[in-house]
Design a protein around this motif. Structure first.
Motif, PDB file in Angstrom:
ATOM      1  N   ALA A 196       0.273 -18.695   6.784  1.00 31.28           N
ATOM      2  CA  ALA A 196       1.662 -18.677   6.030  1.00 31.28           C
ATOM      3  C   ALA A 196       1.577 -17.238   5.158  1.00 31.28           C
ATOM      4  O   ALA A 196       2.604 -16.692   4.612  1.00 31.28           O
ATOM      5  N   GLY A 197       0.766 -17.736   3.376  1.00 35.64           N
ATOM      6  CA  GLY A 197       0.678 -17.286   2.700  1.00 35.64           C
ATOM      7  C   GLY A 197       0.535 -15.825   2.501  1.00 35.64           C
ATOM      8  O   GLY A 197       1.928 -14.706   1.748  1.00 35.64           O
ATOM      9  N   ALA A 198      -0.154 -15.268   3.886  1.00 35.95           N
ATOM     10  CA  ALA A 198      -0.217 -13.300   3.714  1.00 35.95           C
ATOM     11  C   ALA A 198       1.362 -13.654   3.870  1.00 35.95           C
ATOM     12  O   ALA A 198       1.553 -12.137   4.092  1.00 35.95           O
ATOM     13  N   GLY A 199       1.380 -13.606   5.137  1.00 36.75           N
ATOM     14  CA  GLY A 199       2.711 -13.471   5.729  1.00 36.75           C
ATOM     15  C   GLY A 199       3.817 -13.325   4.834  1.00 36.75           C
ATOM     16  O   GLY A 199       5.152 -12.481   4.550  1.00 36.75           O
ATOM     17  N   THR A 200       4.501 -13.854   3.914  1.00 30.65           N
ATOM     18  CA  THR A 200       5.154 -14.662   2.813  1.00 30.65           C
ATOM     19  C   THR A 200       4.638 -12.892   1.815  1.00 30.65           C
ATOM     20  O   THR A 200       5.364 -12.554   1.567  1.00 30.65           O
ATOM     21  N   LEU A 201       3.391 -12.605   1.451  1.00 31.20           N
ATOM     22  CA  LEU A 201       2.563 -11.938   0.922  1.00 31.20           C
ATOM     23  C   LEU A 201       3.184 -10.272   1.332  1.00 31.20           C
ATOM     24  O   LEU A 201       4.138  -9.308   0.972  1.00 31.20           O
ATOM     25  N   LEU A 202       2.847 -10.328   2.477  1.00 25.27           N
ATOM     26  CA  LEU A 202       3.319  -9.069   2.995  1.00 25.27           C
ATOM     27  C   LEU A 202       4.551  -8.226   3.851  1.00 25.27           C
ATOM     28  O   LEU A 202       5.000  -7.238   3.360  1.00 25.27           O
ATOM     29  N   ARG A 203       5.177  -9.292   3.883  1.00 21.90           N
ATOM     30  CA  ARG A 203       6.688  -9.117   4.105  1.00 21.90           C
ATOM     31  C   ARG A 203       6.854  -8.413   2.825  1.00 21.90           C
ATOM     32  O   ARG A 203       7.992  -7.958   3.182  1.00 21.90           O
ATOM     33  N   PHE A 204       7.227  -9.684   1.566  1.00 24.22           N
ATOM     34  CA  PHE A 204       7.926  -9.174   0.366  1.00 24.22           C
ATOM     35  C   PHE A 204       6.885  -8.197   0.247  1.00 24.22           C
ATOM     36  O   PHE A 204       7.688  -6.622  -0.328  1.00 24.22           O
ATOM     37  N   ARG A 205       5.697  -7.603   0.573  1.00 25.49           N
ATOM     38  CA  ARG A 205       4.620  -5.807  -0.004  1.00 25.49           C
ATOM     39  C   ARG A 205       6.184  -4.876   0.667  1.00 25.49           C
ATOM     40  O   ARG A 205       6.557  -3.590   0.478  1.00 25.49           O
ATOM     41  N   ARG A 206       6.162  -5.044   2.384  1.00 21.07           N
ATOM     42  CA  ARG A 206       6.812  -4.647   3.346  1.00 21.07           C
ATOM     43  C   ARG A 206       8.144  -4.043   2.602  1.00 21.07           C
ATOM     44  O   ARG A 206       8.719  -2.545   2.468  1.00 21.07           O
ATOM     45  N   ARG A 207       8.906  -4.951   2.264  1.00 24.79           N
ATOM     46  CA  ARG A 207      10.177  -4.120   1.587  1.00 24.79           C
ATOM     47  C   ARG A 207      11.115  -4.058   0.247  1.00 24.79           C
ATOM     48  O   ARG A 207      10.634  -3.658   0.285  1.00 24.79           O
ATOM     49  N   LYS A 208       9.148  -4.578  -0.809  1.00 26.17           N
ATOM     50  CA  LYS A 208       8.902  -4.012  -1.719  1.00 26.17           C
ATOM     51  C   LYS A 208       9.186  -1.889  -2.135  1.00 26.17           C
ATOM     52  O   LYS A 208       9.667  -1.385  -2.265  1.00 26.17           O
ATOM     53  N   GLU A 209       7.916  -1.643  -1.147  1.00 29.96           N
ATOM     54  CA  GLU A 209       7.419  -0.585  -1.150  1.00 29.96           C
ATOM     55  C   GLU A 209       8.322   0.146  -0.103  1.00 29.96           C
ATOM     56  O   GLU A 209       8.100   1.696   0.230  1.00 29.96           O
ATOM     57  N   ARG A 210      10.247  -0.484   0.444  1.00 30.18           N
ATOM     58  CA  ARG A 210      10.474   0.900   0.820  1.00 30.18           C
ATOM     59  C   ARG A 210      11.467   1.458  -0.531  1.00 30.18           C
ATOM     60  O   ARG A 210      11.570   2.863  -0.235  1.00 30.18           O
ATOM     61  N   TYR A 211      11.203   1.260  -1.763  1.00 35.72           N
ATOM     62  CA  TYR A 211      11.822   1.281  -2.176  1.00 35.72           C
ATOM     63  C   TYR A 211      11.321   2.557  -3.745  1.00 35.72           C
ATOM     64  O   TYR A 211      11.191   2.768  -4.675  1.00 35.72           O
ATOM     65  N   LEU A 212       9.524   2.167  -3.399  1.00 34.36           N
ATOM     66  CA  LEU A 212       8.641   2.803  -4.221  1.00 34.36           C
ATOM     67  C   LEU A 212       7.754   3.247  -4.009  1.00 34.36           C
ATOM     68  O   LEU A 212       8.099   4.088  -2.151  1.00 34.36           O
ATOM     69  N   PRO A 213       6.984   4.722  -4.382  1.00 28.77           N
ATOM     70  CA  PRO A 213       6.501   5.461  -4.215  1.00 28.77           C
ATOM     71  C   PRO A 213       5.360   5.405  -3.077  1.00 28.77           C
ATOM     72  O   PRO A 213       4.971   4.075  -2.262  1.00 28.77           O
ATOM     73  N   PRO A 214       5.296   6.585  -1.795  1.00 28.66           N
ATOM     74  CA  PRO A 214       3.692   6.121  -1.084  1.00 28.66           C
ATOM     75  C   PRO A 214       2.707   5.737  -1.319  1.00 28.66           C
ATOM     76  O   PRO A 214       2.386   6.542  -2.467  1.00 28.66           O
ATOM     77  N   GLN A 215       2.848   4.371  -0.678  1.00 23.09           N
ATOM     78  CA  GLN A 215       1.254   3.587  -1.601  1.00 23.09           C
ATOM     79  C   GLN A 215      -0.250   4.536  -1.121  1.00 23.09           C
ATOM     80  O   GLN A 215      -0.866   4.531  -1.843  1.00 23.09           O
ATOM     81  N   TYR A 216       0.032   4.771  -0.048  1.00 22.81           N
ATOM     82  CA  TYR A 216      -1.674   5.151   0.284  1.00 22.81           C
ATOM     83  C   TYR A 216      -1.546   6.579   1.182  1.00 22.81           C
ATOM     84  O   TYR A 216      -0.036   6.883   2.301  1.00 22.81           O
ATOM     85  N   GLY A 217      -1.930   7.809   0.911  1.00 23.16           N
ATOM     86  CA  GLY A 217      -2.464   8.446   1.583  1.00 23.16           C
ATOM     87  C   GLY A 217      -3.906   9.289   1.618  1.00 23.16           C
ATOM     88  O   GLY A 217      -4.544   8.317   1.805  1.00 23.16           O
TER      89      GLY A 217
END
Length: 331
Positions: A196-217
């Motif tokens: 459950a905690g990992a789901g909370t963190l991963l959802r947050f990171r996915r939303r956050k990364e919509r606005y950040l530069p691509p993290q993984y190339g």
């Protein structure tokens, strides 16, 4: 290991080393992979991130320049990869247990390869673990080489969220900005990283990364499936995210509970060369740069890669290797 199996990644020099082994460390057998073109070279021990994100199976794809200068050792930490599957019932990792394991491994490698000291490189979580070790045991190290420095797990989320919120508001997405602020509070309230905690963190990171530069190339992760050193257990491990969380639960609790390099005076007794990718908001570049400014060492160098995220050695392997080896030649 049979050189013919590795094609262009085979070590073919007469005094080279290309081997995998289980070593008795911390009361259990722990897995290492070793590659280098000459046993006369110094030893470089690499600490993977995560916790649980092993690197060794695909490292031959990006560490070729390092193998010409070092005997490179990758370790599957307790609770990770091949070490985990050797004995799933082994006592689980904690930070202190991993630091003890690391000290035993350093001594084993010093004896195995006839070295008084070795070079230590840590990526992300490995840079926090290795930083703690380098502060404690500088007499066993020639240099400390953090990459994508993790200073504090929750502060990383705060710093990257602030940047994402700033960009969301700049784009007129106030609703997303508010949602990010709310989800950040949920992440900061986490005390354990179960499913459950990992789901909370991963959802947050996915939303956050919509606005950040691509993290993984860099190369596609799927290319790693053809890596010649990949074992069945490597593959099983990468497909079982839930197992990684469970095996490393105690460490995640420590990270969520405030484990941080900020709690240790940053006075290193060995040279420090810190690498950071300028578009890294996973282990945020500003946080790594600020930590570098506070640390003291006999010699220190900050290596900044303009077009790299949290995996600079995979995204820009030739450039990263070149500037790292240049810096090492000058210390």
């Amino acid at each position: 290991m049979r050189p013919g199996r590795f094609g262009r990644y085979a070590i073919r020099t007469a005094d080279g080393v290309q081997e995998a082994a289980y070593l008795p460390i911390g009361g259990i057998e722990q897995y290492i992979r070793v590659r280098g073109r000459s046993r006369a070279n110094p030893v470089l021990l690499v600490l993977h991130g995560g916790p649980g994100s092993t690197l060794g199976a695909t490292a031959c794809r990006w560490q070729g320049a390092l193998e010409a200068a070092f005997t490179v050792v990758h370790w599957d930490q307790r609770g990770s990869g091949n070490t985990y599957y050797r004995d799933p019932a082994a006592p689980p990792p904690t930070v202190e247990r991993l630091l003890s394991d690391l000290d035993e491994l350093v001594d084993a490698l010093r004896a195995r390869y006839g070295r008084d000291r070795l070079f230590l490189l840590g990526h992300s979580w490995g840079s926090l673990l290795g930083g703690l070790y380098a502060l404690r045991r500088p007499e066993k190290l020639s240099a400390w080489l953090p990459v994508s420095q993790m200073v504090d797990f929750k502060r990383s989320e705060q710093v990257s969220a602030a940047e994402a919120i700033r960009r969301a508001r700049g784009a007129g997405r106030e609703e997303d900005a508010e949602r990010l602020a709310q989800e950040l509070e949920q992440v900061l309230a986490l005390r354990r990283l179960d499913r459950a905690g990992a789901g909370t963190l991963l959802r947050f990171r996915r939303r956050k990364e919509r606005y950040l530069p691509p993290q993984y190339g860099g190369p596609s992760p799927l290319g790693g499936l053809a890596a010649p050193e990949l074992t069945g257990n490597d593959l099983r491990w990468k497909l079982r995210f839930d197992r990684m969380l469970a095996a490393n639960a105690a460490i995640y609790e420590e990270l969520l509970g405030g484990l941080s390099l900020d709690g240790c005076p940053p006075r290193y007794g060995v040279p420090v060369i810190l690498t950071a990718g300028e578009r890294d908001w996973t282990t945020p570049y500003p946080l790594a740069a600020a930590y570098y400014d506070t640390l003291s060492a006999p010699c220190k160098v900050f290596l900044s890669l303009p077009d790299a995220g949290p995996l600079p050695f995979q995204e820009r392997p030739e450039e990263w290797s070149h500037i790292l080896l240049d810096a090492l030649a000058q210390i």
